[in-house]
Design a protein around this motif. Structure first.
Motif, mmCIF file in Angstrom:
data_model
loop_
_atom_site.group_PDB
_atom_site.id
_atom_site.type_symbol
_atom_site.label_atom_id
_atom_site.label_comp_id
_atom_site.label_asym_id
_atom_site.label_seq_id
_atom_site.Cartn_x
_atom_site.Cartn_y
_atom_site.Cartn_z
ATOM 1 N N GLU A 1 4.906 4.049 -11.148
ATOM 2 C CA GLU A 1 3.524 3.609 -10.954
ATOM 3 C C GLU A 1 2.937 4.046 -9.612
ATOM 4 N N ALA A 2 3.801 4.187 -8.608
ATOM 5 C CA ALA A 2 3.277 4.483 -7.266
ATOM 6 C C ALA A 2 4.281 5.296 -6.464
ATOM 7 N N VAL A 3 3.753 6.009 -5.483
ATOM 8 C CA VAL A 3 4.573 6.778 -4.546
ATOM 9 C C VAL A 3 4.320 6.239 -3.143
ATOM 10 N N ILE A 4 5.388 5.940 -2.419
ATOM 11 C CA ILE A 4 5.280 5.405 -1.054
ATOM 12 C C ILE A 4 5.818 6.442 -0.084
ATOM 13 N N ARG A 5 5.058 6.736 0.932
ATOM 14 C CA ARG A 5 5.497 7.616 2.009
ATOM 15 C C ARG A 5 5.525 6.799 3.304
ATOM 16 N N GLU B 1 1.822 5.187 3.513
ATOM 17 C CA GLU B 1 0.810 5.712 2.603
ATOM 18 C C GLU B 1 1.265 5.437 1.174
ATOM 19 N N VAL B 2 0.421 4.758 0.411
ATOM 20 C CA VAL B 2 0.730 4.429 -0.980
ATOM 21 C C VAL B 2 -0.247 5.149 -1.889
ATOM 22 N N LYS B 3 0.286 5.839 -2.891
ATOM 23 C CA LYS B 3 -0.546 6.490 -3.903
ATOM 24 C C LYS B 3 -0.204 5.896 -5.261
ATOM 25 N N ALA B 4 -1.223 5.465 -5.977
ATOM 26 C CA ALA B 4 -1.039 4.922 -7.322
ATOM 27 C C ALA B 4 -1.602 5.913 -8.328
ATOM 28 N N LYS B 5 -0.737 6.377 -9.236
ATOM 29 C CA LYS B 5 -1.139 7.345 -10.257
ATOM 30 C C LYS B 5 -1.801 8.571 -9.641
ATOM 31 N N GLY B 6 -1.227 9.005 -8.515
ATOM 32 C CA GLY B 6 -1.686 10.228 -7.871
ATOM 33 C C GLY B 6 -2.891 10.072 -6.976
ATOM 34 N N ARG B 7 -3.488 8.894 -6.917
ATOM 35 C CA ARG B 7 -4.675 8.687 -6.091
ATOM 36 C C ARG B 7 -4.335 7.792 -4.907
ATOM 37 N N PRO B 8 -4.871 8.094 -3.700
ATOM 38 C CA PRO B 8 -4.609 7.241 -2.530
ATOM 39 C C PRO B 8 -5.038 5.807 -2.792
ATOM 40 N N ALA B 9 -4.142 4.861 -2.527
ATOM 41 C CA ALA B 9 -4.441 3.447 -2.747
ATOM 42 C C ALA B 9 -4.542 2.687 -1.434
ATOM 43 N N LEU B 10 -3.684 3.007 -0.479
ATOM 44 C CA LEU B 10 -3.685 2.247 0.776
ATOM 45 C C LEU B 10 -2.948 3.025 1.862
ATOM 46 N N LYS B 11 -3.471 2.962 3.059
ATOM 47 C CA LYS B 11 -2.773 3.470 4.237
ATOM 48 C C LYS B 11 -2.661 2.335 5.253
ATOM 49 N N SER B 12 -1.530 2.310 5.956
ATOM 50 C CA SER B 12 -1.315 1.259 6.961
ATOM 51 C C SER B 12 -0.663 1.859 8.192
ATOM 52 N N GLU B 13 -0.975 1.276 9.339
ATOM 53 C CA GLU B 13 -0.322 1.625 10.600
ATOM 54 C C GLU B 13 0.369 0.374 11.131
ATOM 55 N N GLN B 14 1.604 0.530 11.563
ATOM 56 C CA GLN B 14 2.386 -0.620 12.036
ATOM 57 C C GLN B 14 3.020 -0.315 13.389
ATOM 58 N N LYS C 1 8.732 -8.356 16.675
ATOM 59 C CA LYS C 1 7.589 -8.618 15.813
ATOM 60 C C LYS C 1 6.928 -7.302 15.417
ATOM 61 N N SER C 2 6.165 -7.368 14.336
ATOM 62 C CA SER C 2 5.407 -6.200 13.894
ATOM 63 C C SER C 2 3.960 -6.600 13.697
ATOM 64 N N TRP C 3 3.078 -5.637 13.974
ATOM 65 C CA TRP C 3 1.646 -5.819 13.798
ATOM 66 C C TRP C 3 1.157 -4.669 12.911
ATOM 67 N N THR C 4 0.533 -5.013 11.785
ATOM 68 C CA THR C 4 0.160 -4.014 10.788
ATOM 69 C C THR C 4 -1.347 -4.045 10.549
ATOM 70 N N PHE C 5 -1.934 -2.862 10.443
ATOM 71 C CA PHE C 5 -3.372 -2.734 10.204
ATOM 72 C C PHE C 5 -3.589 -1.816 9.007
ATOM 73 N N ASP C 6 -4.252 -2.339 7.985
ATOM 74 C CA ASP C 6 -4.462 -1.593 6.746
ATOM 75 C C ASP C 6 -5.797 -0.847 6.757
ATOM 76 N N SER C 7 -5.840 0.228 6.001
ATOM 77 C CA SER C 7 -7.063 1.043 5.938
ATOM 78 C C SER C 7 -8.220 0.312 5.258
ATOM 79 N N ASP C 8 -7.920 -0.741 4.483
ATOM 80 C CA ASP C 8 -8.996 -1.478 3.820
ATOM 81 C C ASP C 8 -9.546 -2.620 4.673
ATOM 82 N N GLY C 9 -9.054 -2.749 5.920
ATOM 83 C CA GLY C 9 -9.549 -3.788 6.820
ATOM 84 C C GLY C 9 -8.645 -4.987 6.953
ATOM 85 N N GLY C 10 -7.594 -5.052 6.187
ATOM 86 C CA GLY C 10 -6.646 -6.158 6.306
ATOM 87 C C GLY C 10 -5.706 -5.961 7.478
ATOM 88 N N ARG C 11 -5.060 -7.038 7.865
ATOM 89 C CA ARG C 11 -4.087 -6.962 8.968
ATOM 90 C C ARG C 11 -2.983 -7.980 8.730
#
Length: 309
Positions: free
Chosen positions: A183-187, A204-217, A229-239
């Protein structure tokens, strides 16, 4: 007053060792030279480190007097050169290739034949993935123009560890990783920050070949909570924020998140290395707003290097 009593106690202990080792009062064969003795006392520590880093238990033990005492950071006491040699042999067998640094902070010649050295010691495993720090006190005595260690006491001192030292246990995460499911590819890409005080991870997560989410941690040591501890920031505005705890080879991450729509989420993640080229990631107790989400388990493998042209 406390400092004078402590110095007197070390002097008394050293003089007892000196009397036992020499069979009575020592008569120096040469006139004492404070500068030469100070250098010799410091050189003994350097020789100790060199022999320790070479894994030579007999050479290290030979730097102690016959009836020396050693107390480790756990409070275990070892009596005599033979017991100390046995301790060193077991250590080098279990932690082959471990390296030590010893940084003297004070070196005092209490008498022409007695010196007290205090400092910080850091031991790092061969793979560089774990460091242990302690404060040490060495009582050294001079016998027939040679300085030896009469007493060694170590106390745990985590404050001597740098942020990089504390993160070495996660150095195995560095590299390029992937999981290619139906269902998805994780890099995943992980590297050290330029100052080597943080691990920087890109997802970087791709679902069915399309970019779904990118995150920086960013993973680092939090001096306030005294945890990794870890601090994560998602490309969709989540953290999100996670607290890491090691349990054997497994890492348990308790994470909380703020989603782009203002909802909160939480989850428990397990990371467990299988070997140097793969690890398992499991997710439990996943909550998004008022809804529970399914558990998951994926195997992350190290990405094969690109073929050279």
């Amino acid at each position: 007053m406390r400092r004078h009593k402590l110095t007197a106690a070390f002097t008394f202990v050293a003089l007892v060792f000196l009397a036992v080792e020499t069979g009575g009062c020592q008569t120096p064969t040469t006139s004492p030279d404070p500068n030469a003795d100070a250098q010799a006392v410091k050189q003994l520590t350097k020789d100790f480190v060199a022999a320790f880093n070479a894994g030579k238990a007999d050479e290290v033990a030979a730097m102690f007097i016959e009836r020396a005492e050693l107390t480790d950071e756990a409070g275990n006491n070892y009596q005599g050169r033979e017991e100390i040699a046995g301790l060193l042999e077991r250590f080098f067998k279990k932690f082959s290739g471990a390296a030590s640094t010893m940084t003297p902070e004070t070196v005092k010649l209490i008498t022409p034949s007695v010196a007290v050295e205090k400092g910080t010691r850091v031991v790092t495993t061969k793979d560089g993935q774990a460091s242990f720090a302690s404060s040490y006190t060495l009582v050294k005595i001079k016998i027939q123009d040679h300085w030896k260690i009469a007493s060694a006491v170590e106390d745990k001192n985590d404050s001597a560890l740098s942020p990089n030292d504390r993160l070495k246990c996660l150095a195995w995460l560095v590299g390029e990783w992937t999981d290619e499911g139906a269902e998805a590819v994780i890099r995943i890409s992980c590297r050290w920050s330029d100052d080597r005080n943080y691990l920087l991870t890109n997802f970087e997560v791709k679902a069915k070949g399309r970019p779904a989410l990118k995150s920086e941690q960013r993973i680092g040591w939090d001096p306030l909570t005294k945890k990794i501890k870890s601090w994560t920031f998602d490309s969709d505005g989540g953290r999100g924020e996670g607290a890491w705890t090691q349990a054997g080879d497994r890492w348990i991450i308790k994470s909380d998140a703020v989603l782009p729509d203002g909802q909160v989420g939480s989850a428990t993640l397990f990371l467990e290395p299988r070997n140097k080229d793969s690890y398992v990631m499991k997710g439990f107790d996943r909550v998004r707003g008022d809804d529970s989400e399914d558990d998951f388990e994926v195997t992350i493998v190290r990405k094969s290097p690109e073929p050279t042209k």
